[in-house]
Design a protein around this motif. Structure first.
Motif, mmCIF file in Angstrom:
data_model
loop_
_atom_site.group_PDB
_atom_site.id
_atom_site.type_symbol
_atom_site.label_atom_id
_atom_site.label_comp_id
_atom_site.label_asym_id
_atom_site.label_seq_id
_atom_site.Cartn_x
_atom_site.Cartn_y
_atom_site.Cartn_z
ATOM 1 N N PRO A 16 5.852 -8.983 3.908
ATOM 2 C CA PRO A 16 6.558 -7.703 3.736
ATOM 3 C C PRO A 16 5.762 -6.556 4.367
ATOM 4 C CG PRO A 16 5.820 -8.569 1.603
ATOM 5 C CD PRO A 16 5.429 -9.564 2.647
ATOM 6 N N ASN A 17 6.488 -5.637 4.935
ATOM 7 C CA ASN A 17 5.880 -4.464 5.558
ATOM 8 C C ASN A 17 5.922 -3.320 4.542
ATOM 9 O OD1 ASN A 17 5.017 -2.397 7.153
ATOM 10 N ND2 ASN A 17 6.452 -2.775 8.826
ATOM 11 N N TYR A 18 4.872 -3.221 3.742
ATOM 12 C CA TYR A 18 4.841 -2.228 2.672
ATOM 13 C C TYR A 18 4.773 -0.801 3.221
ATOM 14 C CZ TYR A 18 4.083 -6.161 -0.428
ATOM 15 O OH TYR A 18 4.216 -7.333 -1.107
ATOM 16 N N GLY A 19 4.145 -0.618 4.354
ATOM 17 C CA GLY A 19 4.067 0.715 4.950
ATOM 18 C C GLY A 19 5.440 1.242 5.319
#
Length: 67
Positions: free
Chosen positions: A4-7
């Motif tokens: 997952p791309n939390y940013g």
């Protein structure tokens, strides 16, 4: 499997929060503005605040004791 791309998710939440805040401020500003009189236009120099700020005030000349 992709991670997952939390940013990206955080940025989307920040953008949504900023947009909601701007909408609330805009709605608040619209509530503050009093309804204009039916005979006066927004660009009318008598009611336009911007034109009042830039125009020099008209003060009648007072006669001095010299002349």
């Amino acid at each position: 499997m992709a991670t997952p791309n939390y940013g990206y998710e955080k940025r989307q939440r920040e953008l949504a929060k900023k947009q909601k805040k701007e909408e609330k401020l805009r709605a608040k500003a619209e509530r503050k503005i009093p309804p204009s009189s039916p005979g006066l236009a927004p660009g009318d120099p008598e009611t336009d605040v911007a034109s009042l700020e830039h125009d020099a005030p008209t003060v009648p000349e007072t006669p001095t004791k010299d002349g």
